[in-house]
Structures are given as structure tokens and as C-alpha cells.
Scaffold this active site. Sequence first.
Site, PDB file in Angstrom:
ATOM      1  N   PHE A 175      -9.433 -31.133 -51.624  1.00 22.97           N
ATOM      2  CA  PHE A 175      -7.970 -31.111 -51.548  1.00 22.97           C
ATOM      3  C   PHE A 175      -7.293 -31.733 -52.761  1.00 22.97           C
ATOM      4  O   PHE A 175      -6.127 -31.452 -53.041  1.00 22.97           O
ATOM      5  CB  PHE A 175      -7.494 -31.860 -50.295  1.00 22.97           C
ATOM      6  N   CYS A 307     -11.407 -38.285 -58.135  1.00 24.24           N
ATOM      7  CA  CYS A 307     -12.820 -38.668 -58.200  1.00 24.24           C
ATOM      8  C   CYS A 307     -13.120 -39.459 -59.466  1.00 24.24           C
ATOM      9  O   CYS A 307     -14.173 -40.071 -59.583  1.00 24.24           O
ATOM     10  CB  CYS A 307     -13.713 -37.439 -58.110  1.00 24.24           C
TER      11      CYS A 307
END
Length: 525
Positions: A175, A307
Site C-alpha cells: 500500500f 521501507c
Amino acid sequence: MFAHVTRRSHSQAFVLACRGLSTSSKVPVSPLFINGEFIQSKATSFIDVYNPATNEVVTRVPHSTQAELNAALKAAETAFPVWRNTPVTQRQRLLFKLHELIVNNENELIESILKENGKTIADAKGDIFRGLEVVEYASGIASHMQGETIEQLGRGVDSYSFRQPLGVCAGICPFNFPAMIPLWMIPMAIATGNTFIMKPSEKTPTTSVVLARLAHEAGVPKGVLNLVHGGADVVNFICDAEPIRAVSFVGGNAAGLHIHERAGKTGKRTQINMGAKNHGVVLPDADKEQCVSAMTGAAFGAAGQRCMALSTVVFVGESESWIHDIAEKAKVLKLGPGHGADTDVGPVITKESLARIHSLIEGAEKEGATILLDGRKAQKPADYPNGNFIGPTIITGVTPQMTCYKEEVFGPVLVCLKAANLEEAIELVNKNPYGNGCAVFTTSGANAREFQYSIDVGQVGINVPIPVPLPFFSFTGSRASFRGSNHFYGKQGTQFFTQIKTITSNWKVATGEKHAVNASMPVFR
């Protein structure tokens, strides 16, 4: 539901498809894109997609039926022989057009990202731009697909190799980068001659739907790119379907390890980017102002949902006092919806994610850490009382044994540790199981070189807080952050989506002489 969609009528059909309604709701349902057509799924169960700033349902994602998944696979299989035989120069030109269309439709993509992900406008633009860089790289793929040649291995014997596409490939997206991650996958896969099945995140589907429309408008033939929706059942279908030759995935560790193992059972290649615990190591000789600003942005930008976010800082020596400067900068960051002109930190993706972040902060307190800056007490935007908002949070006095250090928080939370010297800091980072990225802040070339040489992670920044490589390199996460054969984009990406075929040929001039049978291993002399 729809007849075959020609390119001239495609945008209108896309709008109609997105307005398709389920039997129980007036909320639009995200369409599938199969064999060049947008269609409404015949699914009987759906996943609600929420605007994280309001928690209103903005669309619904169907659990694609088995027949629809089979149709997508069949379309990709059928399209592959023709697409593979399409000259690479023609495939590149389609990507030139796709690039142009993405640029011209940037506002539509931004709107979908803001509504479903909650990013700020500037961050959404960055999401799209970093994806466009991969489109640009893939537009010159011919030079990266060249094989090798050597002539006269023996008398009249030559050998040469080709890079050829694999066949049907698939991608499973997270997402947090609704534009960039699909664009890590789609351009590289189709430029190298493969066909592709995309499963976007069920939390942020619309950006991929728009990208599928733009790819069609760019001239990508039917069946070359297909889009399906759903949850674990779709993931398992992709893993199990034997015609699918390779799977790309970006997301959490549990899903990534499952995909790597399950897809491997059917002989698929995988490139699996997973979780991270990225460290920023701050040395006392660093440029203080540059370092403090960089750490603040890298820790709290995108609400920490990157990330490559610098979620952990290791202060070396006297630089530990700089945490108060970071806290002062973080305090003034404004919470708000992504479309707010002065928003610095948007909402996190779901209520469940927000509750988990709260739980990790509470756990850190119970384990003996100190909450220097508590985002739970931050001023929430008055017009968005139901949003998933949490302000920048700084936790000090953390040790490697604490849960807030061992787990990826994926929120605007900075975890602070300290080390006596550079060697101790490097040892601490290398003991962490994740190996996605890290950064060091220093003005010493010697310290920088020692850090980059000794640190065991895939991406290293030197005074660069989020060192995501440009596409002519590859995204090189390692250790617990990566599983698979080759990394995303760059030369590694080309290798992932192609296979080597080596030819050895013997074109000796015919002499009419008789040749005896030779049953021994051939040698070339």
C-alpha cells in the site's frame, strides 16, 4: 459486462467500470483489467477501501473469482508469443508513450494516492516521479538485453548467447507506494518481452487501475498487462499457477516468506523485498544542522510508512545530545490530510495500523524506555476527527532487546540507541537481522569509507538519509529484508525477467570427407 474496449472509447469505459456498483452498496467497485478490457468482477465478497484521513469507504475491492483469475492467466499466456516476437524497439516506444501519459495524468494519480494512502501532495509526486525513473530506464532496455559472443572457439565453431523473456510474470504490491512499486515491476517485465499479471494492494487499488488504463492508451496490446484484485486467495493463485514463471513482491515479512516458499514449489523465480529496520548512525563530526534536518524528514515523512524510512538512530558519543534538536524540529511538523497545503505528516493507513503503533509505544514504556516526544498527544486536525493520525514520536533509552527495536514500527516513530564509537555502531547495525538500508552522517571520509565497507546492508547513504538507488543501479536489500534470485530494476531487474540461451554452432566448410562417429565428450581445438 463490457464489450471489447477500443482505445478510442477506453477512457469512457474506464469511468463506467469504476462506477460499477455491488449489490449492497453505492460505493464504486475497483474494476479488473483482463485481456484489454475493464470489467466488473462477479465476486460476491468485497474488501472496503478507506480514506485514512476520514475512515470513509471510498471504493471496494472484489475478491476476484477463480474464473476471473483463470481468464487473466489465459490472456497473459495467449498474448505472450506475439508480444515476445514484437521487436524490442517497438516495446520501448510504447514505454515512451506510457511515460508521457503518466506525466500528463499526474493529477489523477495524485488524487488516488491522497484518497487511499494519505500521503501529502509532495510525497505523492515523489512516489510517481521515482516510478517514472524506472519507465525511463526500461525505455532503453535493448542495450541491457544484449547477449555475448565469441567466435572461433574451435575451427569453424562459434558460441553466442541471447537474453530471452520468461513468459507470464506477476507482481504483488504493497500500500505504501501505490505508483512507484507497480512501476518497479510493469515496465521492466513488459519491456523485456514478458506478459504480466498485477495484484495491487487491497488498501490502495485505484492507482494501479489508472496505470493499467494509461498502459492501454499507450498501446500495450490486450493480454500483455492484466489487473486482478483480492487478498490471500489471489496471492496463492499467483504462487500456484504453473504457467507463471516469476513473482515480484514488496511488503511485510510474513507474506514475503510465504510467497517465497510457496512460489518456489512450482519452480518460480522470486524477487521479494520485505521488512526493514533502517539505522541512521550519527557521528559527532557530522554537520549538525544537515544531519538533524535529514533525520527528522527521513523518520517522520510519509508518516514513517516507507521501507527505507530511517526509523532508528544510533548516536555515537556526544552526538546523543542532538536528539533534542530533532525533537524540536519534529514538534512543529503539522498533522493533516494529504491534500492539505501545509500538511507535513499525513495519517497512517488503517485503524489497525494506528492501534499497533500505539501498542509498540506503550510496550516501550513498560520495557523501560523514555517517550521523549509523544505523538499520541499531538494536535490532531480538527476537521478530521476520525482520521488515523499520530504525531512524530521519539523513544530514547532503547536497547536491542526491546520490542520497539526488534519490530518494524511502520509509523512516525524514531527509536534511539547510542554507541561509544563507530565500530560499536557498526556492530549494532550488523546484528540486526534486517538489511534493507542505512545511513551515516559524518564529515570524515575515512569514517565514511569504514562504514560503507563494513556495514552489512543493501543500500548505504553517506549524508543521504534515504539512499534508494536510481534505476541504472538496483534496489539491493539483503539478509532478512530480501529473498529471491535478483533484485528490482537496473541490471538485476533485466536478469530477473530474462533467461540466457547459449548457442554453439559449427559451420565448417564442407569438404566431402567422411566423418567417423565420435562418442567422447566434444572438445574444441
